[in-house]
Design an enzyme around this catalytic site. Structure first.
Site, PDB file in Angstrom:
ATOM      1  N   LYS A   1       1.029  -1.216  -0.067  1.00 19.18           N
ATOM      2  CA  LYS A   1       0.015  -0.075  -0.047  1.00 19.18           C
ATOM      3  C   LYS A   1       0.776   1.171  -0.026  1.00 19.18           C
ATOM      4  O   LYS A   1       1.511   1.518   1.114  1.00 19.18           O
ATOM      5  CB  LYS A   1      -0.788  -0.130   1.316  1.00 19.18           C
ATOM      6  N   GLY A  34       6.159   4.961   8.679  1.00 17.87           N
ATOM      7  CA  GLY A  34       5.356   6.198   8.630  1.00 17.87           C
ATOM      8  C   GLY A  34       5.323   6.936  10.096  1.00 17.87           C
ATOM      9  O   GLY A  34       6.338   6.804  10.854  1.00 17.87           O
ATOM     10  N   SER A  35       4.247   7.518  10.392  1.00 12.68           N
ATOM     11  CA  SER A  35       4.262   8.440  11.454  1.00 12.68           C
ATOM     12  C   SER A  35       3.676   7.457  12.708  1.00 12.68           C
ATOM     13  O   SER A  35       3.163   6.407  12.539  1.00 12.68           O
ATOM     14  CB  SER A  35       3.265   9.546  11.296  1.00 12.68           C
ATOM     15  N   THR A  89      -0.212   6.975  12.959  1.00 11.90           N
ATOM     16  CA  THR A  89      -0.771   5.630  12.150  1.00 11.90           C
ATOM     17  C   THR A  89      -0.354   4.217  12.574  1.00 11.90           C
ATOM     18  O   THR A  89      -0.814   3.480  12.517  1.00 11.90           O
ATOM     19  CB  THR A  89      -0.208   5.945  10.468  1.00 11.90           C
ATOM     20  N   GLY A  90       1.093   4.373  13.151  1.00 11.45           N
ATOM     21  CA  GLY A  90       1.399   3.208  13.630  1.00 11.45           C
ATOM     22  C   GLY A  90       0.645   2.413  14.790  1.00 11.45           C
ATOM     23  O   GLY A  90       0.349   1.533  15.154  1.00 11.45           O
ATOM     24  N   GLU A 113       8.197   1.002  11.648  1.00 12.87           N
ATOM     25  CA  GLU A 113       9.421   1.885  11.649  1.00 12.87           C
ATOM     26  C   GLU A 113       8.968   3.367  11.757  1.00 12.87           C
ATOM     27  O   GLU A 113       8.295   4.009  10.774  1.00 12.87           O
ATOM     28  CB  GLU A 113      10.299   1.735  10.220  1.00 12.87           C
ATOM     29  N   CYS A 125      13.609   9.973   7.770  1.00  8.46           N
ATOM     30  CA  CYS A 125      13.420   9.586   8.970  1.00  8.46           C
ATOM     31  C   CYS A 125      14.534   9.947  10.204  1.00  8.46           C
ATOM     32  O   CYS A 125      14.402  10.100  11.323  1.00  8.46           O
ATOM     33  CB  CYS A 125      13.054   8.097   9.044  1.00  8.46           C
ATOM     34  N   GLU A 141       8.688  15.764  15.939  1.00  9.41           N
ATOM     35  CA  GLU A 141       9.428  15.527  14.598  1.00  9.41           C
ATOM     36  C   GLU A 141       8.753  16.529  13.656  1.00  9.41           C
ATOM     37  O   GLU A 141       7.180  16.607  13.618  1.00  9.41           O
ATOM     38  CB  GLU A 141       9.135  14.535  14.180  1.00  9.41           C
TER      39      GLU A 141
HETATM   40  P1  NAD Z   1       1.928   8.531   7.533  1.00  7.19           P
HETATM   41  O1  NAD Z   1       1.863   7.657   8.550  1.00  7.19           O
HETATM   42  O2  NAD Z   1       0.885   9.494   7.294  1.00  7.19           O
HETATM   43  O3  NAD Z   1       1.696   7.513   6.275  1.00  7.19           O
HETATM   44  C1  NAD Z   1       2.240   6.322   6.155  1.00  7.19           C
HETATM   45  C2  NAD Z   1       1.647   5.372   5.358  1.00  7.19           C
HETATM   46  O4  NAD Z   1       0.416   5.107   6.086  1.00  7.19           O
HETATM   47  C3  NAD Z   1       0.734   5.978   3.941  1.00  7.19           C
HETATM   48  O5  NAD Z   1       1.033   4.806   3.121  1.00  7.19           O
HETATM   49  C4  NAD Z   1      -0.463   6.196   4.428  1.00  7.19           C
HETATM   50  O6  NAD Z   1      -1.543   5.907   3.313  1.00  7.19           O
HETATM   51  C5  NAD Z   1      -0.882   5.018   5.301  1.00  7.19           C
HETATM   52  N1  NAD Z   1      -1.887   5.501   6.441  1.00  7.19           N
HETATM   53  C6  NAD Z   1      -2.351   6.458   6.696  1.00  7.19           C
HETATM   54  N2  NAD Z   1      -3.362   6.423   7.615  1.00  7.19           N
HETATM   55  C7  NAD Z   1      -3.653   5.110   7.677  1.00  7.19           C
HETATM   56  C8  NAD Z   1      -4.558   4.369   8.450  1.00  7.19           C
HETATM   57  N3  NAD Z   1      -5.593   4.891   9.184  1.00  7.19           N
HETATM   58  N4  NAD Z   1      -4.586   3.010   7.981  1.00  7.19           N
HETATM   59  C9  NAD Z   1      -3.560   2.349   7.488  1.00  7.19           C
HETATM   60  N5  NAD Z   1      -2.647   2.943   6.769  1.00  7.19           N
HETATM   61  C10 NAD Z   1      -2.744   4.501   6.805  1.00  7.19           C
HETATM   62  O7  NAD Z   1       3.424   8.884   7.402  1.00  7.19           O
HETATM   63  P2  NAD Z   1       4.237   9.841   6.206  1.00  7.19           P
HETATM   64  O8  NAD Z   1       3.591  11.203   6.192  1.00  7.19           O
HETATM   65  O9  NAD Z   1       3.684   9.233   4.557  1.00  7.19           O
HETATM   66  O10 NAD Z   1       5.657   9.525   6.348  1.00  7.19           O
HETATM   67  C11 NAD Z   1       6.314  10.356   7.460  1.00  7.19           C
HETATM   68  C12 NAD Z   1       6.600   9.466   8.547  1.00  7.19           C
HETATM   69  O11 NAD Z   1       7.368   8.556   8.213  1.00  7.19           O
HETATM   70  C13 NAD Z   1       7.718  10.476   9.470  1.00  7.19           C
HETATM   71  O12 NAD Z   1       7.172  10.232  11.126  1.00  7.19           O
HETATM   72  C14 NAD Z   1       9.007   9.786   9.291  1.00  7.19           C
HETATM   73  O13 NAD Z   1       9.633   9.918  10.357  1.00  7.19           O
HETATM   74  C15 NAD Z   1       8.528   8.324   9.090  1.00  7.19           C
HETATM   75  N6  NAD Z   1       9.608   7.543   8.569  1.00  7.19           N
HETATM   76  C16 NAD Z   1      10.354   6.635   9.157  1.00  7.19           C
HETATM   77  C17 NAD Z   1      11.245   5.878   8.629  1.00  7.19           C
HETATM   78  C18 NAD Z   1      12.212   4.645   9.571  1.00  7.19           C
HETATM   79  O14 NAD Z   1      12.677   3.889   8.941  1.00  7.19           O
HETATM   80  N7  NAD Z   1      11.881   4.581  10.801  1.00  7.19           N
HETATM   81  C19 NAD Z   1      11.753   5.925   7.332  1.00  7.19           C
HETATM   82  C20 NAD Z   1      10.999   7.053   6.593  1.00  7.19           C
HETATM   83  C21 NAD Z   1       9.904   7.767   7.502  1.00  7.19           C
END
Ligand code: NAD
Length: 494
Positions: free
Chosen positions: A188, A241-242, A245-246, A264, A299, A398
């Site tokens: 996704k 991601g964030s 969402t995690g 992550e 990240c 962040e």
């Molecule tokens: P995000 O959480 O907004 O989105 C990430 C993904 O989650 C997207 O594909 C989004 O469509 C999906 N998503 C959103 N809501 C959801 C839900 N309710 N259910 C399931 N999936 C859902 O994050 P972002 O803004 O795309 O990414 C930025 C974040 O990612 C930052 O916090 C950054 O630090 C982190 N990040 C971490 C690493 C790492 O390796 N630790 C690497 C890159 C980015």
């Protein structure tokens, strides 16, 4: 990099893209699409399928069927390896096309995108392809009348949710180990950066990955991502991601089949500079690159600069000077070092953090505003804020943008205390010529990766994973394989 080739590719119209389900490229089940906006100029680039929960269910069912009939996991390791190596080759052969497509979609400067996206993705796929026929089970040290065997079995269906900052690189971190071990995967991609990852998925089919083994569904996280999270038929969910969402994904797991969830997440990584750093000019240049490349959307970005008080003013001046030499602008120009912010929403959020920092007593010594507005694109001046206290918002939350907060410290102990004063623990660095101090920093700072006298650039041979609210589990290296296997014991009476 050849600017004329890049310019030719940037002019290519991008056809609307569908999902990849069961080896076919298909529209959303209700025909809906969503516009893809380019952060370079705010214009519509193309459309992608706006997936429904039904689309996600179909993709998961396809992945399950592929796993159950063993069309992939049942193949000899050498055969799986051949397909994955071919895929890596195709990614490399199409590297510039993939990189330009990705930049038009997410705004990363092309120099970094070429290396970090197709370059890194191909390397990652190849790494796990090469590893897959070198993985053995175990024989346990049992009494003589027993044979205790530990089998490592694929988990089944893996769901992978990917962010927008480095879609191919992060996608490959999940796909490489998951597919190498024989799992089926449903991807996704992020709403605002799916094009290059969808193209990479199509290349997997061209390389000979059987239909259904890798499916990809575009659309909104709250719709298709949620359907994946709540599915009773996904065995392991891997996510970058964030934190918000995690957290949701863990709830989805608890409310459905208790699938394993690996996260992550974000960071607020400290870059600690001591007066005895081997080369302060070099440290200043690397500190600027460590926060401002990809407009801070990294990240592991070194977003907190902790500077020994005795060199604070001198060092901040050196970082400001290094920042001034970094060209912000058209991400498809080979001259650019800092590209676009990915979306207008993200840009507004970044600027909001600058306002908060000022209100909390920080001093903006460079940047702080939107620039190049006449392009229609989302560009922000690299921003340095001094006088950031350890509990200020800018030190705690962040930004995920080009904003660096600077905090002075006096002693090693204080540096470690400040470094450890957030909920995160993803990356960090210390700059010093003192070997003992360097090791003290590696031991003392709670983080997944600690750099010494450098920042970033850790390759695929080492794990990347967070502690605290930066996540669990690791991507990269052989350790990443652990997420995608079940251990099964055979206890045999002889
Ligand atoms: P995000 O959480 O907004 O989105 C990430 C993904 O989650 C997207 O594909 C989004 O469509 C999906 N998503 C959103 N809501 C959801 C839900 N309710 N259910 C399931 N999936 C859902 O994050 P972002 O803004 O795309 O990414 C930025 C974040 O990612 C930052 O916090 C950054 O630090 C982190 N990040 C971490 C690493 C790492 O390796 N630790 C690497 C890159 C980015």
């Amino acid at each position: 990099m050849d600017q004329s080739k890049i310019d030719a590719l940037r002019a290519h119209p991008i056809p609307p893209r569908g999902h990849v389900i069961d080896g076919q490229i298909v529209p959303a089940s209700d025909g809906a699409t969503m516009d893809v906006l380019s952060p370079l100029n705010g214009q519509v680039l193309t459309q992608v399928a706006k997936g429904t929960a039904r689309d996600m269910t179909a993709a998961i069912a396809s992945a399950r069927a592929a796993f159950e009939d063993k069309r992939w996991c049942g193949q000899p390791p050498a055969a799986r390896k051949k397909v994955l190596l071919k895929w890596a080759e195709l990614i490399e052969a199409n590297a510039l096309e993939l990189a330009v497509l990705g930049v038009r979609d997410n705004g990363t400067e092309i120099g970094m995108a070429l290396k970090a996206e197709p370059g890194s993705a191909a390397g990652t796929i190849r790494y796990y392809a090469e590893a897959l026929d070198k993985l053995y089970g175990e024989i346990a040290p049992t009494p003589g009348d027993i044979l205790g065997m530990i089998h490592k079995e694929p988990v089944g269906v893996v769901g992978a949710i990917i962010p927008w900052n480095f879609p191919m690189m992060i996608g490959a971190w999940k796909l490489g180990p998951a597919l190498a071990l024989g799992n089926s995967v449903v991807l996704k991609p992020a709403e605002t950066a799916s094009l290059s990852l969808m193209r990479m998925t199509e290349l997997a089919l061209e390389a000979g990955l059987p239909p259904g083994v890798l499916n990809a569904v575009t659309g909104e996280g709250a719709v298709v991502g949620e359907a994946m999270g709540l599915s009773m038929d996904v065995d392991v969910l891997v996510f970058t991601g964030s934190g918000g969402t995690g957290r949701r994904l863990m709830e989805y797991s608890a409310r459905s089949n208790m699938k394993r969830v690996y996260l992550e997440l974000g960071g607020k990584s400290p870059n600690i500079v001591f007066a005895d750093a081997p080369n302060l000019d070099e440290a200043a240049k690397v500190a600027a690159g460590g926060i401002f490349r990809n407009a801070g959307q990294v990240c592991v970005a070194g977003s907190r600069l902790l500077v020994e008080a005795s060199i604070h003013d001198e060092f901040v001046a050196a970082v400001t000077k290094a920042t001034a030499t970094m060209r912000v602008g058209d991400p498809l120009s080979v001259e650019t070092q800092i590209g676009a912010v990915n979306s207008e929403v993200q840009l507004k959020q970044n600027l909001g953090f600058v306002d908060i920092a000022k209100a909390e007593g920080g001093e903006v010594i460079t940047g702080g505003d939107r620039i190049l507005q006449e392009t229609g694109g989302y560009f922000m001046a690299p921003t340095i804020v001094t006088g950031v206290t350890r509990d200020a918002t800018l030190a705690q939350q962040e930004v995920f943008g080009p904003v660096l907060g600077v905090t002075p410290f006096e002693t090693d102990e204080e540096a470690i205390q400040i470094a450890n004063s957030t909920v995160y623990g993803l990356a960090g660095a210390a700059w010093t010529s003192n070997l003992s101090r360097a090791h003290k920093m590696v031991r003392g700072v709670r983080t997944g990766v600690m750099h010494i006298n450098t920042y970033g650039g850790a390759d695929g041979t080492v794990p990347l994973g967070g502690v605290g609210q930066s996540g669990n589990g690791s991507d990269k290296s052989l350790h990443a394989l652990e997420k995608y296997v079940n251990l099964k014991t055979a206890w045999i009476k002889l």
